[in-house]
Design an enzyme around this catalytic site. Structure first.
Site, PDB file in Angstrom:
ATOM      1  N   ASP A 177       0.799  -1.232   0.000  1.00 30.05           N
ATOM      2  CA  ASP A 177       0.000   0.000   0.000  1.00 30.05           C
ATOM      3  C   ASP A 177       0.832   1.283   0.000  1.00 30.05           C
ATOM      4  O   ASP A 177       0.272   2.374  -0.057  1.00 30.05           O
ATOM      5  CB  ASP A 177      -1.013   0.013   1.139  1.00 30.05           C
ATOM      6  N   CYS A 212     -23.120  -5.858  -0.874  1.00 27.55           N
ATOM      7  CA  CYS A 212     -23.547  -5.078   0.292  1.00 27.55           C
ATOM      8  C   CYS A 212     -25.060  -4.877   0.301  1.00 27.55           C
ATOM      9  O   CYS A 212     -25.667  -4.761   1.373  1.00 27.55           O
ATOM     10  CB  CYS A 212     -22.858  -3.712   0.313  1.00 27.55           C
ATOM     11  N   CYS A 264     -27.597  -2.830   2.941  1.00 30.52           N
ATOM     12  CA  CYS A 264     -26.981  -2.703   4.271  1.00 30.52           C
ATOM     13  C   CYS A 264     -26.181  -1.401   4.371  1.00 30.52           C
ATOM     14  O   CYS A 264     -25.380  -1.079   3.493  1.00 30.52           O
ATOM     15  CB  CYS A 264     -26.062  -3.892   4.541  1.00 30.52           C
ATOM     16  N   CYS A 293     -22.126  -0.052   8.355  1.00 32.06           N
ATOM     17  CA  CYS A 293     -20.825   0.612   8.511  1.00 32.06           C
ATOM     18  C   CYS A 293     -20.987   2.125   8.503  1.00 32.06           C
ATOM     19  O   CYS A 293     -20.378   2.836   9.315  1.00 32.06           O
ATOM     20  CB  CYS A 293     -19.860   0.159   7.423  1.00 32.06           C
ATOM     21  N   CYS A 326     -20.120   4.591  11.881  1.00 29.33           N
ATOM     22  CA  CYS A 326     -18.892   5.402  11.848  1.00 29.33           C
ATOM     23  C   CYS A 326     -18.948   6.474  12.937  1.00 29.33           C
ATOM     24  O   CYS A 326     -19.887   7.276  12.971  1.00 29.33           O
ATOM     25  CB  CYS A 326     -18.720   6.046  10.475  1.00 29.33           C
ATOM     26  N   CYS A 340     -11.856  10.612   9.538  1.00 31.99           N
ATOM     27  CA  CYS A 340     -11.745   9.186   9.859  1.00 31.99           C
ATOM     28  C   CYS A 340     -10.860   9.008  11.093  1.00 31.99           C
ATOM     29  O   CYS A 340      -9.720   9.483  11.125  1.00 31.99           O
ATOM     30  CB  CYS A 340     -11.158   8.439   8.662  1.00 31.99           C
ATOM     31  N   CYS A 346     -19.632  -5.047  10.127  1.00 36.50           N
ATOM     32  CA  CYS A 346     -19.978  -5.627   8.825  1.00 36.50           C
ATOM     33  C   CYS A 346     -20.494  -7.059   8.997  1.00 36.50           C
ATOM     34  O   CYS A 346     -19.789  -7.915   9.549  1.00 36.50           O
ATOM     35  CB  CYS A 346     -18.762  -5.623   7.902  1.00 36.50           C
TER      36      CYS A 346
END
Length: 388
Positions: free
Chosen positions: A144, A198, A201, A204, A208, A224, A257
Site C-alpha cells: 500500500d 452489500c 446494508c 458501517c 462510523c 476518519c 460488517c
C-alpha cells in the site's frame, strides 16, 4: 500460423496461472486474482473529485496518473496479480481495562508484524515462483505504499467487492485482509470481478463514529478516526472524545460488517497479536523513550509515525476515561514534556478529569506556558475546572 502461436501462448499463460493459484497457499498467500493492466480510467475521476472535496489523507501517492495507470510503474504491462493475506480479528484472553488500570487498543491491522514486510515477503516468494518458470518476466511488486490503488486492483482481480466501508470484502475472508499486487508483462487471462453484495446494508455508515463515511464507498479521510490517530498535531475536541481509547487505527466499520461475523484468522504466524502489546496499559506509554518505543512497537505497522501520536492518543484516552489515578502522570507531561502537542493533550485531559490536583497543575502551567495552542488548551481546561 500466427493464430496457432497465439493459442499456444494463451494455453501456456493459462496453465501458469493455474499453477500459481495451486501454489498460492504454500507461498503463504490466502487469495490470489488476476486482472488486466488497463488504466483505471473511471477511478481517476473519483480520485479527482475526492481531492477537490478535501477528502484525501495526505498519505496517498500525490500523482493521480501514477495511481491509475500501471504503465507508469512498469513499461508495457500486460496484467496485474493481486494477493490477499488474512489477519486475526479477535484477541485470545484479552487483558481487562478497568478503573486505575485503563488500557488503550491498537487496531487489528497492526496486531502482528508490520504487514508491509509480510506482504513483501509473500510477493517475493511469488516472484521467485514465476521467475523460475519465466526467467525473462518483468515484474514490479508493491504494497500500500506503492502507486496503484490496492482496492481497485483487488476488485478488478476478483479478490472481493468494494464495500460501503471502503474495504475490499472477500466472500471467504471478509475484509480482514491485507492487499498487495504485482504488475507484469506476462499476459495472464483475467479473472471476473465479484458482484457487489452489500445490498441495502448501511451498518458501517451508520456506525462510523465521526460520520467520515459520507456515502457508500466514500470516505472523508480528515474525519476518519483511523487517520486522526496517525496525525501528529493538535486535534479538535469533538474528535478527541470520538477516539475513545484508540491508540492507532479504528475497526468500527469492519466490526459491524455482517460479512465479517465469526471470521477470525489465526493461520499466519507473523500476524498473531501479543494481547499486552496491542491492548496496553495507558500510563506507562506516556514516558516511553524513542528507544523503548522502538523496542516495544518497532516491528508493528503502528510504529511508522513514531511515538508521539500514540502517546498523545493515550492521554486523550485517560481524559476520556476521566482516570483520576492518571493525574500525576498527566501533570508531569504538562510540566516537563518538550512537545507542545503532548502538553496540550495533557491540559485537555486534566480539564476533563477535574479535582484539586488537576486544577493546581493547570494553574501552574499557565504561569509559564508560551505556546499559543497549548495556552488555548489550558484556558479551556481552566474554564472546565472552574465550572466543575
Amino acid at each position: 500460423m500466427a493464430t496457432a502461436r497465439t493459442t499456444i501462448a494463451s494455453t501456456r499463460w493459462e496453465r501458469l496461472k493455474q499453477d500459481i493459484r495451486a501454489a498460492a497457499g504454500g507461498l503463504g498467500i490466502d487469495q490470489i486474482g488476476f486482472a488486466s493492466a488497463e488504466p483505471f480510467t473511471e477511478l481517476k475521476h473519483v480520485l479527482l473529485r475526492h481531492r477537490e472535496q478535501g477528502y484525501e489523507s495526505g498519505f496517498e501517492e500525490p500523482d493521480l496518473d501514477k495511481r491509475v495507470d500501471p504503465a507508469l510503474s512498469l513499461a508495457e504491462p500486460q496484467s496485474i496479480i493481486a494477493i490477499a493475506i488474512a489477519y486475526p480479528s479477535k484477541l485470545h484472553n484479552p487483558p481487562k481495562s478497568e478503573p486505575g488500570a485503563y488500557r488503550g487498543i491498537i487496531s487489528r491491522s497492526s496486531w502482528g508484524d508490520d504487514y508491509h514486510a509480510v506482504l513483501r515477503d509473500r510477493l517475493s516468494r511469488l516472484e521467485a515462483f514465476i521467475r523460475e518458470r519465466v526467467p525473462e518476466a518483468r515484474i514490479e511488486s508493491m504494497v500500500d505504499t506503492g502507486a496503484l490503488v490496492d482496492r481497485a486492483v483487488a476488485e478488478r482481480a476478483g479478490i472481493g467487492w468494494s464495500g460501503k466501508n471502503c474495504s475490499i470484502i472477500s466472500p471467504e475472508w471478509g475484509s480482514w485482509i491485507y492487499l498487495g499486487e504485482m504488475i507484469t508483462n506476462i499476459p495472464f487471462p483475467p479473472d471476473t470481478p465479484i458482484t457487489d453484495q452489500c445490498g441495502s446494508c448501511t451498518k458501517c455508515i451508520d456506525a462510523c463514529p465521526t460520520g467520515a463515511l459520507v456515502g457508500p464507498g466514500e470516505l472523508n479521510s480528515s474525519r476518519c478516526i483511523s487517520f486522526v490517530t496517525q496525525t501528529k498535531g493538535f486535534v479538535e475536541d469533538e474528535l478527541k472524545l470520538k477516539m475513545g481509547n484508540r491508540l492507532y487505527g479504528c475497526d468500527t466499520c469492519q466490526v459491524v460488517c455482517p460479512v465479517n461475523k465469526g471470521k477470525n484468522w489465526t493461520h499466519q504466524p507473523e500476524l498473531q497479536p501479543d494481547p499486552e502489546r496491542v491492548k496496553p496499559l495507558l500510563p506507562p506509554l506516556l514516558t516511553l523513550t524513542n528507544k523503548q518505543f522502538k523496542a516495544q512497537y518497532g516491528s508493528m505497522a503502528a510504529s511508522w509515525r513514531g511515538r508521539k501520536p500514540i502517546q498523545r492518543n493515550a492521554i486523550f484516552a485517560l481524559g476520556t476515561f476521566k482516570d483520576r489515578s492518571a493525574v500525576p502522570h498527566l501533570a508531569e507531561r504538562l510540566q516537563q514534556d518538550e512537545r507542545p502537542e503532548i502538553r496540550g493533550a495533557a491540559a485537555w485531559a486534566l480539564g476533563r478529569i477535574g479535582g484539586a490536583e488537576a486544577s493546581d497543575a493547570v494553574e501552574e502551567a499557565l504561569l509559564t506556558e508560551q505556546h499559543p495552542q497549548v495556552r488555548e488548551e489550558l484556558d479551556h481546561a481552566q474554564a472546565a475546572l472552574q465550572a466543575q
